[in-house]
Design an enzyme around this catalytic site. Structure first.
Site, PDB file in Angstrom:
ATOM      1  N   ASP A   1       0.874  -1.170   0.000  1.00  0.00           N
ATOM      2  CA  ASP A   1       0.000   0.000   0.000  1.00  0.00           C
ATOM      3  C   ASP A   1       0.917   1.227   0.000  1.00  0.00           C
ATOM      4  O   ASP A   1       2.109   1.138   0.291  1.00  0.00           O
ATOM      5  CB  ASP A   1      -0.931  -0.021   1.216  1.00  0.00           C
TER       6      ASP A   1
HETATM    7  C1  BGC Z   1      -4.916   3.450   0.363  1.00  0.00           C
HETATM    8  C2  BGC Z   1      -5.088   2.542  -0.833  1.00  0.00           C
HETATM    9  C3  BGC Z   1      -4.951   3.358  -2.095  1.00  0.00           C
HETATM   10  C4  BGC Z   1      -3.598   4.049  -2.093  1.00  0.00           C
HETATM   11  C5  BGC Z   1      -3.324   4.879  -3.326  1.00  0.00           C
HETATM   12  C6  BGC Z   1      -3.656   4.298   0.297  1.00  0.00           C
HETATM   13  O1  BGC Z   1      -3.670   5.287   1.273  1.00  0.00           O
HETATM   14  O2  BGC Z   1      -4.915   2.691   1.556  1.00  0.00           O
HETATM   15  O3  BGC Z   1      -6.321   1.906  -0.771  1.00  0.00           O
HETATM   16  O4  BGC Z   1      -5.126   2.578  -3.213  1.00  0.00           O
HETATM   17  O5  BGC Z   1      -3.525   4.905  -0.972  1.00  0.00           O
HETATM   18  O6  BGC Z   1      -4.049   6.047  -3.327  1.00  0.00           O
END
Ligand code: BGC
Length: 766
Positions: free
Chosen positions: A286
């Site tokens: 993530d």
């Molecule tokens: C989130 C993800 C997301 C990623 C990109 C993170 O903060 O947990 O779900 O896809 O950011 O924006």
């Protein structure tokens, strides 16, 4: 002589130069190219720096980070403003940068670009919870197809969706992005979404693997969970979706499970995901979930670190140079990333229009939204609205300002949102003007969004005299990084309760009715107010077409067929995780123990005999259905049986029904939930009197539970009760089947063991 010497030397040198130029050209020609040569040959031609650049993303959200040598141009490619991330390109080897966009309810990119008048809005589809409440994989697949078309038409490669974490607790801030408290519903709906999305030639990244079930301390929380709860509940939805729909990527989560960050767990990302489940795609972190140990992440099989930074690239290079990271591990991860790049639309040079068919997608969004709405209450056939209704008194700020979806990376930059006021007007209803005007004026000030406008007794009395019916909307929103507050978000505010009360009294005094519409992100408290209105429609967060879709249900244009994929508790304290959410936080340790173990949602309410406000699987219709006795292919279980039943529409309105198959397993050896959902199917739109036969296949895998002490899934010998139901409480037919001998359906590795005793609470074995 001297002259000749000089002449011949120059000639000689010139010919040498010429030859070496040719050599260079030849070398360039001979450089392996991705797609032409094998991935292994391409990797063999890469420098260490280039390999490091492939396993580290190109930077955060449109702000690519500079490389150590200061160069950037030509390596990073954020050609889509507002995209969440990208990989790095290595042009000399024919490796382009692929672009990733959020998120689960529509494409999230910047709607405007510098110097352009053209806009880049995207369709806001219903959120995950709404889609799961359809219990209709086919309609979810159609949403995925339309949504994925926008990803492709905007030139992106990977959509960071779907989110398939379990709704462990109603206060979870990202529950709206997720599907259900149940892993089967989660897995089946996720598989449908992935199939639809990927049918456009783009990839999905299913997330957040695993147990990202809270936002409080999301990056540092250590979740202590039994292996059984992980395998039966938290991993299961991922497994079903991966098996059935093969997402290109998996995104590991921020949290720790049993003492280690998920992105650093080899047992999770390699043993379970690849060895046991045979997953062939890549794993990415993530965003910023890389604050920990890069070498552990690389070794674990977390192939790509997102969003990525120059510092991390340098670190990978240095680790290999100092032997703390084996280059073979790096090569393996590079290979997996390149396999994904090879399939990407960017690599394949697919043309894109920047002009998706928004009209068609709006229609798809509207239909899916209506199909996911759940009719919770409908006394004396309050709904559908009788025709003609001359005037509707529309109360509540949110009636004029719909909440289409949640906040954070799951948000969509849509061109418009249809409010309920607009939806009702378009459906031909007149709204009580004085109140409508006041609300609309009030709604123009964004500060007022969460403060209910005060409506005087006199205004309500007048509206009750002048209108035929009242509709009042209650709204709730939540988002990434923050869980919902119990006092101000889960429970109704005094001003909201007061408005419901006064509207109910005023309209009931005149012999008129009150309908409450819930435009909410997750389950809320309904105790103390749900007896007041005559009907309650749960519209969830229905996407940009929400106002139209709610009007479709209220007017009866569409017969509601949504069912709860999450339980509404009578009291928050009845929720099995309530005492252990969101955990404890001391200076050095943030921890949550999943003491409820496998008893999440209806598994808990049913096994511990606690009455919910609205049970899992519940949802009313404007018609009635009969469910015929079950026919089993055999009453002795071998490897599988088929169960069939016939559903007949016995009412006067066309409608759809969901049949839910719950199984009660023998529980002499270990505790088991009193029943578990093992299959479900939704009928087509049945006309009055029409019948459809539904068939379900149940295998021994479906009978098995996970035995922690045996590292195995085992279907116990004994009698299994198979129930066909229209909710977890409304069991309509049942039949018994016998498994003559215990079956070990799968022997697995011992992994993910808790580092602390969980002391799970258990119901007494009957
Ligand atoms: C989130 C993800 C997301 C990623 C990109 C993170 O903060 O947990 O779900 O896809 O950011 O924006």
């Amino acid at each position: 002589m001297i002259y000749f010497n000089y002449f011949f030397r120059s000639l000689f040198l010139l010919s040498l130069l010429h030859a070496s130029g040719q050599c260079q050209q030849k070398e360039q020609v001979r450089l392996p190219q991705l797609g032409t040569n094998s991935i292994r040959d391409v990797i063999a031609a890469m420098t260490l720096q280039e390999k490091a650049e492939i396993v580290i993303g190109a930077g955060h959200n449109n702000t690519p980070s500079a490389f150590s040598d200061g160069s950037m141009i030509g390596r990073t490619d954020f050609r889509i403003p507002g995209a969440a991330g990208a990989t790095n390109a290595v042009p000399r080897l024919g490796i382009p940068a692929v672009v990733m966009v959020d998120g689960p309810a529509g494409v999230r990119i910047n709607p405007r670009r510098k110097g352009e008048s053209k806009t880049y809005f995207a369709t806001a589809f219903p959120v995950g919870t709404t889609l799961a409440s359809t219990w209709n994989p086919a309609i979810v697949e159609s949403v995925g197809k339309a949504f994925g078309n926008e990803v492709a038409e905007y030139g992106a490669d990977i959509i960071l969706a779907p989110g398939v974490n379990i709704q462990r607790n109603p206060l979870g801030g990202r529950n709206f992005e997720y599907y259900s408290e149940d892993p089967l519903v989660t897995g089946k709906i996720a598989a449908a979404m992935i199939r639809g999305l990927q049918s456009n030639g783009i990839g999905t990244s299913i997330k957040h693997f695993v147990a990202n079930n809270q936002e409080t301390n999301r990056s540092t929380i250590n979740e202590i969970i039994t292996e059984r709860a992980l395998r039966e509940i938290y991993l299961k939805g991922f497994r079903i979706a991966i098996d059935e729909a093969k997402p290109w990527a998996v995104m590991s989560s921020y949290n720790l499970v049993n003492g280690v960050h998920t992105s650093e767990r080899e047992d999770l990302l390699s043993t379970v995901l690849r060895d046991e489940w045979h997953y062939k795609g890549m794993v990415m972190t993530d965003w910023g979930g890389s604050a920990t140990n890069l070498d552990d992440q690389m070794n674990a099989g977390n192939d790509l670190i997102m969003a990525g930074s120059a510092r991390q690239i340098a670190k990978i290079v240095s680790m290999v140079k100092h032997d703390s990271l084996d280059v073979k591990v790096l090569d393996r991860n590079v290979e997996r990333v390149l396999q994904m790049v090879l399939k990407s639309p960017t690599f394949l040079n697919r043309p894109y229009s920047n002009n998706p068919d928004f009209k068609l997608h709006a229609e798809i969004s509207r239909n899916a939204a209506a199909e996911g709405m759940v009719l919770l209450k409908n006394t004396k056939n309050t709904l559908p609205l009788a025709k003609p209704v001359k005037q509707v008194c529309l109360l509540g700020n949110i009636s004029y300002n719909l909440i289409p979806g949640g906040m954070g990376s799951g948000e969509v930059n849509k061109a418009y949102t249809i409010s309920l006021a607009q939806g009702l007007t378009a459906a031909g209803y007149l709204l009580h003007e004085p109140l409508k005007e006041r609300y609309q004026r009030y709604a123009t000030n964004w500060r007022n969004v969460w403060r209910e406008m005060t409506v005087s007794d006199q205004e309500i009395l007048m509206a009750a005299a002048q209108s035929e019916i009242a509709i009042l909307t209650i709204g709730r929103n939540s988002g990434e990084t923050k869980d919902r507050s119990l006092d101000t978000n889960y429970v109704l505010k005094p001003t909201e309760k007061d408005l419901i009360e006064r509207a109910a009294i005023a309209f009931h005094q005149k012999g008129k009715k009150l309908i409450v519409v819930l435009n909410i992100c997750g389950a809320i408290d309904t105790k103390g107010w749900r007896d007041l209105p005559d009907a309650i429609l749960l519209a969830w967060q229905p996407g940009q077409e929400g106002g139209y879709a709610i009007a479709d249900i209220l007017s009866g244009k569409i017969n509601p067929s949504g069912k709860l994929a999450t339980t509404f508790a009578e009291n928050y304290t009845d929720v099995s995780s309530a005492r252990n959410f969101p955990g404890t936080a001391t200076e050095n340790q943030k921890q949550v123990i999943y003491k409820e173990d496998i008893y999440i949602g209806y598994r808990y309410f049913d096994s511990f005999k606690i009455k919910p406000a609205y049970e899992f699987g519940y949802g009313l219709s404007y018609t009635t259905f009969s469910i015929a006795p079950l026919k089993l292919s055999s009453t002795i279980f071998k490897d599988a049986i088929t169960v069939t039943t016939k559903v007949t529409n016995t009412g006067k309105t066309a409608g759809k029904q969901v049949v839910q198959i719950y199984i009660t397993a023998p529980n002499k050896l270990i505790n088991k939930p009193v029943q578990e959902l093992k299959a479900f199917a939704k009928t087509k739109l049945l006309q009055p009197g029409e019948t459809e036969m539904l068939t379900f296949r149940i295998t021994t895998n479906d009978l098995a539970s996970f035995y922690n002490d045996k590292n195995a899934w085992i279907a116990d010998q004994g009698r299994y009760l198979i129930k066909a139901a229209t909710s977890s409480k409304q069991i309509r037919q049942s039949a018994m089947v016998m498994l003559p001998k215990p079956v070990i359906t799968e022997q697995v590795h011992q992994v993910l063991r808790p580092t602390l005793p969980v002391n799970a609470f258990k119901p007494a074995i009957d």
